[in-house]
Enzyme design. Sequence first.
Site, PDB file in Angstrom:
ATOM      1  N   HIS A   1       6.709  10.146 -16.561  1.00  0.00           N
ATOM      2  CA  HIS A   1       5.903   9.339 -15.600  1.00  0.00           C
ATOM      3  C   HIS A   1       5.439  10.279 -14.781  1.00  0.00           C
ATOM      4  CE1 HIS A   1       7.304   4.960 -16.317  1.00  0.00           C
ATOM      5  NE2 HIS A   1       8.297   5.858 -16.812  1.00  0.00           N
TER       6      HIS A   1
ATOM      7  N   HIS B   1       9.021   9.483 -22.649  1.00  0.00           N
ATOM      8  CA  HIS B   1       7.836   9.777 -21.593  1.00  0.00           C
ATOM      9  C   HIS B   1       8.251  10.279 -20.560  1.00  0.00           C
ATOM     10  CE1 HIS B   1       9.228   5.530 -21.541  1.00  0.00           C
ATOM     11  NE2 HIS B   1       8.913   5.489 -20.183  1.00  0.00           N
TER      12      HIS B   1
HETATM   13  P1  5GP Z   1      10.064   3.282 -18.808  1.00  0.00           P
HETATM   14  O1  5GP Z   1      10.318   1.802 -17.932  1.00  0.00           O
HETATM   15  O2  5GP Z   1      10.439   3.102 -20.187  1.00  0.00           O
HETATM   16  O3  5GP Z   1      10.393   4.288 -18.126  1.00  0.00           O
HETATM   17  O4  5GP Z   1       8.472   3.083 -18.732  1.00  0.00           O
HETATM   18  C1  5GP Z   1       7.541   2.399 -19.740  1.00  0.00           C
HETATM   19  C2  5GP Z   1       6.086   2.206 -19.272  1.00  0.00           C
HETATM   20  O5  5GP Z   1       5.387   1.781 -19.978  1.00  0.00           O
HETATM   21  C3  5GP Z   1       5.979   1.169 -18.003  1.00  0.00           C
HETATM   22  O6  5GP Z   1       5.845   1.715 -16.599  1.00  0.00           O
HETATM   23  C4  5GP Z   1       5.041   0.332 -18.515  1.00  0.00           C
HETATM   24  O7  5GP Z   1       3.986  -0.271 -17.762  1.00  0.00           O
HETATM   25  C5  5GP Z   1       4.478   1.397 -19.713  1.00  0.00           C
HETATM   26  N1  5GP Z   1       3.866   0.324 -20.861  1.00  0.00           N
HETATM   27  C6  5GP Z   1       4.556  -0.445 -21.613  1.00  0.00           C
HETATM   28  N2  5GP Z   1       3.628  -0.957 -22.637  1.00  0.00           N
HETATM   29  C7  5GP Z   1       2.381  -0.212 -22.376  1.00  0.00           C
HETATM   30  C8  5GP Z   1       1.215  -0.040 -23.230  1.00  0.00           C
HETATM   31  O8  5GP Z   1       0.890  -0.758 -24.257  1.00  0.00           O
HETATM   32  N3  5GP Z   1       0.007   0.789 -22.505  1.00  0.00           N
HETATM   33  C9  5GP Z   1       0.422   1.297 -21.671  1.00  0.00           C
HETATM   34  N4  5GP Z   1      -0.692   2.006 -21.268  1.00  0.00           N
HETATM   35  N5  5GP Z   1       1.459   1.522 -20.815  1.00  0.00           N
HETATM   36  C10 5GP Z   1       2.481   0.678 -21.348  1.00  0.00           C
END
Ligand code: 5GP
Length: 134
Positions: free
Chosen positions: A101, A99
């Site tokens: 951001h 993903h």
């Molecule tokens: P990472 O830390 O992997 O770069 O980002 C994962 C992101 O996914 C986090 O910012 C977290 O808030 C978001 N996230 C995790 N689970 C969910 C979910 O079920 N729905 C949504 N909309 N965001 C999620």
Amino acid sequence: MNNCIFCKIANHEIPGKIIYEDDLCLAFLDLSQATDGHTLIIPKEHYDHFLDVDQDVLAHLIQVTQTVAKKLETKLNAQGFNIITNMNEVAGQTVKHFHIHIIPRYQSHEGFNPEFTDRSKDIDLDKIYNRIMN
Ligand code: 5GP
Ligand code: ZN
């Protein structure tokens, strides 16, 4: 990946606040909302992280990232953006479905503060360059 939360959002098995969708990808609001409009762009197909993503899919995703950022600029009056992807736990990746951001930035509301430490006085730049190039 049947247990992947983002695959489930991509398949509409669980709800997400989707703000853009096409055949290959979708954009939805991150639950944490580090800043207003904090958005995630994901491919519908599961890839663990940045280095795994098909290059044509990746090119499409970055174009969609720009389109969505323009919408956030207009609709939320974002003054700037941080566009980041975390790869692997060491870099803070918590969801193992690639993903991007989009983190809108505002003068008044700051929930995100990336800081780059200036290590230039302590490191040997030639040595690092040579390790990469040789
Ligand atoms: P990472 O830390 O992997 O770069 O980002 C994962 C992101 O996914 C986090 O910012 C977290 O808030 C978001 N996230 C995790 N689970 C969910 C979910 O079920 N729905 C949504 N909309 N965001 C999620
Ligand atoms: Zn997945």
